[in-house]
Structures are given as structure tokens and as C-alpha cells.
Design a protein around this motif. Structure first.
Motif, PDB file in Angstrom:
ATOM      1  N   TRP A  92      -2.730  -8.500   5.331  1.00  0.00           N
ATOM      2  CA  TRP A  92      -3.743  -9.155   6.167  1.00  0.00           C
ATOM      3  C   TRP A  92      -4.653  -8.113   6.812  1.00  0.00           C
ATOM      4  O   TRP A  92      -5.881  -8.293   6.860  1.00  0.00           O
ATOM      5  CB  TRP A  92      -3.063  -9.995   7.242  1.00  0.00           C
ATOM      6  CG  TRP A  92      -4.050 -10.779   8.078  1.00  0.00           C
ATOM      7  CD1 TRP A  92      -4.472 -12.060   7.869  1.00  0.00           C
ATOM      8  CD2 TRP A  92      -4.737 -10.311   9.255  1.00  0.00           C
ATOM      9  NE1 TRP A  92      -5.382 -12.412   8.833  1.00  0.00           N
ATOM     10  CE2 TRP A  92      -5.566 -11.363   9.692  1.00  0.00           C
ATOM     11  CE3 TRP A  92      -4.739  -9.112   9.965  1.00  0.00           C
ATOM     12  CZ2 TRP A  92      -6.377 -11.250  10.822  1.00  0.00           C
ATOM     13  CZ3 TRP A  92      -5.558  -8.995  11.083  1.00  0.00           C
ATOM     14  CH2 TRP A  92      -6.360 -10.049  11.500  1.00  0.00           C
ATOM     15  N   LEU A  93      -4.069  -7.046   7.312  1.00  0.00           N
ATOM     16  CA  LEU A  93      -4.882  -6.004   7.937  1.00  0.00           C
ATOM     17  C   LEU A  93      -5.876  -5.404   6.951  1.00  0.00           C
ATOM     18  O   LEU A  93      -7.036  -5.135   7.291  1.00  0.00           O
ATOM     19  CB  LEU A  93      -3.982  -4.918   8.518  1.00  0.00           C
ATOM     20  CG  LEU A  93      -3.368  -5.215   9.892  1.00  0.00           C
ATOM     21  CD1 LEU A  93      -2.291  -4.194  10.215  1.00  0.00           C
ATOM     22  CD2 LEU A  93      -4.446  -5.206  10.958  1.00  0.00           C
ATOM     23  N   SER A  94      -5.424  -5.191   5.716  1.00  0.00           N
ATOM     24  CA  SER A  94      -6.313  -4.608   4.706  1.00  0.00           C
ATOM     25  C   SER A  94      -7.466  -5.544   4.367  1.00  0.00           C
ATOM     26  O   SER A  94      -8.606  -5.105   4.156  1.00  0.00           O
ATOM     27  CB  SER A  94      -5.524  -4.279   3.434  1.00  0.00           C
ATOM     28  OG  SER A  94      -4.531  -3.318   3.687  1.00  0.00           O
ATOM     29  N   ALA A  95      -7.182  -6.858   4.337  1.00  0.00           N
ATOM     30  CA  ALA A  95      -8.201  -7.827   3.934  1.00  0.00           C
ATOM     31  C   ALA A  95      -9.050  -8.324   5.100  1.00  0.00           C
ATOM     32  O   ALA A  95     -10.242  -8.595   4.934  1.00  0.00           O
ATOM     33  CB  ALA A  95      -7.538  -9.019   3.245  1.00  0.00           C
ATOM     34  N   HIS A  96      -8.451  -8.445   6.293  1.00  0.00           N
ATOM     35  CA  HIS A  96      -9.145  -9.119   7.386  1.00  0.00           C
ATOM     36  C   HIS A  96      -9.185  -8.316   8.688  1.00  0.00           C
ATOM     37  O   HIS A  96      -9.799  -8.774   9.656  1.00  0.00           O
ATOM     38  CB  HIS A  96      -8.465 -10.459   7.688  1.00  0.00           C
ATOM     39  CG  HIS A  96      -8.329 -11.341   6.492  1.00  0.00           C
ATOM     40  ND1 HIS A  96      -9.400 -11.948   5.871  1.00  0.00           N
ATOM     41  CD2 HIS A  96      -7.230 -11.707   5.776  1.00  0.00           C
ATOM     42  CE1 HIS A  96      -8.988 -12.664   4.849  1.00  0.00           C
ATOM     43  NE2 HIS A  96      -7.667 -12.534   4.755  1.00  0.00           N
ATOM     44  N   GLY A  97      -8.540  -7.172   8.728  1.00  0.00           N
ATOM     45  CA  GLY A  97      -8.488  -6.406   9.962  1.00  0.00           C
ATOM     46  C   GLY A  97      -9.849  -5.877  10.367  1.00  0.00           C
ATOM     47  O   GLY A  97     -10.739  -5.691   9.532  1.00  0.00           O
ATOM     48  N   PRO A  98     -10.054  -5.627  11.660  1.00  0.00           N
ATOM     49  CA  PRO A  98     -11.337  -5.111  12.134  1.00  0.00           C
ATOM     50  C   PRO A  98     -11.606  -3.707  11.608  1.00  0.00           C
ATOM     51  O   PRO A  98     -10.679  -2.947  11.301  1.00  0.00           O
ATOM     52  CB  PRO A  98     -11.171  -5.110  13.655  1.00  0.00           C
ATOM     53  CG  PRO A  98      -9.703  -5.066  13.880  1.00  0.00           C
ATOM     54  CD  PRO A  98      -9.078  -5.802  12.750  1.00  0.00           C
TER      55      PRO A  98
END
Length: 394
Positions: A92-98
Motif C-alpha cells: 500500500w505504501l508503494s502504491a498509495h503512500g505520500p
């Protein structure tokens, strides 16, 4: 008598072998004793030059003490999801993180070490500093490395494992970072810390032969304080956190007292953390965790959140998943059962896909399993859980 929520000093505190096989943050080659785990997080952020305009990634399941240091320094916090084991959702961090966060904080929840190799690689690939939060994990290893060795910086909390009224640890793993100078504690602070240690032990009848004498001395001190102040003034709460839960949380959400965060630990608290034998701490916590695992397995209405206790660790608490935690949780608190819940998250935590954090904040109760709980304390915890949360057999 109420069971202690945290370790308290007693004659048994000094029993057992001094050392254990498990690594401790106190063995870290570059560490500094601070006034609290929260102060250690603030100092860690300062070491990483986090300030206004910077962004720090924090888990959706958190204590406000993880967030308030970020806000105190004028930085921004963004929250990431965790999986069912408490591991950061790196996908999730890779795809949607700031974009362009300055640091990522990752806790070892409940004292059970998290796998950190993938997190370390993810941070290295993006030039993000890793803060390893070991507030729950004083002992053990996370994979191939000792606890506290994965982050650029690591922090820990002494009060969760030792009978001290205050205390944290800041540890540095990057050679380019320097331990900050701290202001020595004053004479009054030194005396208060030592007296708090004895007072809490006597309050829980752990200093046989001295309990009545110590309690009487503190009662006289409180009476004199009321006379001097004109009557009716309550005694100041102990550093052990004798506020009610809402008061504790509100205090944790407040901005941090910077002078206090930059003060060195008192000598009494430092002596306790370094001199108390560790074998009893580790073995008792593992035994109590196993007792709760057996008591709450295959029961209707509750189950151990993480029943498998890794071999190289000492748990902070026992995480219990409760199907319907309310209103039973508040009843446990009212009765003085040593239990807590991270149900008041920092405002603005979003609902994230695949996130276990928000569900944990409602359903997971953290049962004390520390070394200073008696067999009677443990039986009472089990009895109250059975009474309030476990459906009776039909």
C-alpha cells in the motif's frame, strides 16, 4: 488490592540471574537513557533533522505518544495500514503512500518482534529514515539482528519492563548521527524518582517489613502538603500513570514539554534499569503470556490475537481479541484490572483498505503480563475476562 498495571519494586525484584540470553536495548553500544519513550521519539526525530514541513509515516494502530513528538516539532504525520500481524503494508505504501516522507516509524507491537528486513530494504531504496519503535520490546531479536538494530534510530521504554517511575532509551545505528546532550536532573527530581519507586512498591505490599512505614511517611507528607496549601489540595499523580485512562490519553496527545524531553534520566531510575536481574523479567512474562494463551484459546467470544510467542523475546502485554469489547472493557477499568486499549487514535486517521489497525483499536485489549503480577492477579484477570466477554457454554 489492585494489581499493578506496570512493574513495581519488591524484594523479588532482585532475585534470579542477572543476565539472560536475549539481547536487551540496554546492551546497545550507542544508547542514551531518556525521561520516557515519548521523549526518546522526539530526540530521535531531532537526530534525523525532522522539523516543519517534513512528513513522518506512522501506523494506523498507535498510541498518541507516537504522534505528539511529530506534532511538537511542527512536522506532519501520515498514517499507513498494517496487516493482521501488525506488519506495515509496504504494498500500500508503494502504491498509495505520500511522496517524499522523511521517516517511517515501525513498532514491535506487544513485545513480539516484527520482521524488519523488508522494511529496511524499502526505506533504503527510497532514502527514508527508519525509526524502530521498541517501546514494547526491550528484549530479543527480530530476524537476524537484535531488537533495536534495524532502524537508523531506535527507541524504547523502561517503565514497561522495570519498576521505574520514568525512563526511555534512544539508540543510534548510523555512524553520522550523534547522541544529543541532556541536562542533568535536579536534586528534587532525583529525590522524587527514588521516593516514587519505594512508594509504589509499598502501595502494592511488595516490600514486606517496610510497607506500613513507607505508606505512613507518604500519608504524613500528603497531609502536610494539604495544610501548607490551605487544605484540600490533592497529591500530585505519580509518574507511574495513576490518572484515569482519558486523562492519560489527553496528556499523551498534548505537545511535549521540551525541557523535560531534553533532561537526563534520574540516577535511581537508571540504577534500577541497569542493576535489576533480567532473567525473572523475561521468564515471568513468557510464562504469563503462555498462561493467557491457554486460558483464552478455543473460547467463544475471545481469542489470542497472536498466540505464537517467538522464542527470543519478552512480551510487554498479552493482546486479546474480543468480539464485543464494550461495555465490558470499561467495567474492567473500573474494577482496576490491569488492561488497556488503544481506542482513541489521533484525529484524522483514515479508513484504509486492507488495514487491521482500526479493527485492533476497537477489539484488541492489552492485558498486563509483567513479572510483578501474582498468581492471584493472573487468576482475577482470567476470571474477569470469562465473566465479561466469554459466552457461557450451552
Amino acid at each position: 488490592m489492585l494489581a499493578p498495571r506496570l512493574p513495581v519494586i519488591g524484594w523479588r525484584t532482585f532475585a534470579g540471574a542477572a543476565r539472560v540470553d536475549q539481547h536487551s536495548l540496554l546492551d546497545h553500544p550507542r544508547h542514551l537513557l531518556t525521561t520516557s519513550g515519548r521523549a526518546a521519539i522526539l530526540l530521535a526525530l531531532e537526530c534525523l533533522n525532522v522539523g516543519p514541513g517534513d512528513l513522518v509515516l506512522l501506523p494506523s494502530y498507535h498510541c498518541p505518544t507516537m504522534v505528539s513528538p511529530v506534532k511538537t516539532l511542527g512536522a506532519d504525520a501520515a498514517f499507513y495500514p498494517i496487516d493482521e500481524h501488525g506488519v506495515p503494508r509496504l504494498d500500500w505504501l508503494s502504491a498509495h503512500g505520500p511522496a517524499h516522507p522523511k521517516a517511517l516509524l515501525v513498532p514491535h507491537y506487544f513485545g513480539l518482534p516484527q520482521p524488519m528486513d523488508a522494511v529496511r530494504a524499502w526505506c533504503d531504496a527510497r532514502g527514508i529514515a527508519l525509526i524502530e519503535d521498541c517501546a514494547h520490546a526491550m528484549f530479543g531479536r527480530a530476524g537476524a539482528r537484535p531488537i533495536g538494530s534495524w532502524g537508523d534510530v531506535a527507541i524504547a521504554s523502561l517503565t514497561k519492563f522495570f519498576p521505574t517511575p520514568e525512563g526511555g532509551i534512544l539508540a543510534l545505528n548510523r555512524a553520522d548521527l550523534a547522541l544529543p546532550p541532556l541536562t542533568p536532573a535536579g536534586r528534587i527530581e532525583q529525590v522524587k524518582a527514588a521516593s516514587d519507586i519505594l512508594h509504589m512498591g509499598a502501595t502494592h505490599d511488595r516490600l514486606t517489613g517496610l510497607n506500613r512505614l513507607i505508606r505512613g511517611a507518604f500519608a504524613l507528607k500528603s497531609a502536610l502538603r494539604r495544610v501548607v496549601s490551605g487544605g484540600g489540595a490533592p497529591a500530585a499523580p505519580s509518574h507511574y500513570g495513576e490518572l484515569d485512562e482519558s486523562g492519560e490519553i489527553d496528556a499523551n496527545m498534548a505537545l511535549i514539554d521540551l525541557p523535560l524531553s531534553h533532561r537526563a534520566l534520574t540516577r535511581a531510575s537508571g540504577w534500577i534499569s541497569r542493576r535489576v536481574p533480567r532473567h525473572r523479567i523475561v521468564e515471568a512474562r513468557r510464562r504469563n503470556y503462555a498462561l493467557f494463551t491457554e486460558a483464552f484459546s478455543d473460547r467463544d467470544g475471545v481469542h489470542p490475537l497472536l498466540p505464537a510467542l517467538p522464542p527470543d523475546c519478552a512480551p510487554y502485554v498479552f493482546p486479546l481479541w474480543v468480539r464485543t469489547p464494550d461495555p465490558g472493557y470499561l467495567e474492567m477499568r473500573r474494577l482496576g484490572v490491569p488492561v488497556s486499549r488503544w481506542d482513541r487514535l489521533w484525529p484524522g486517521v483514515p479508513a484504509l483498505p486492507g488495514d487491521a489497525g482500526k479493527a485492533w483499536s476497537h477489539h484488541v485489549l492489552q492485558l498486563a503480563c509483567h513479572q510483578d503480577l501474582t498468581d492471584a492477579d493472573l487468576r482475577r484477570i482470567v476470571e474477569q475476562v470469562e465473566r465479561l466477554f466469554i459466552a457461557p457454554a450451552r
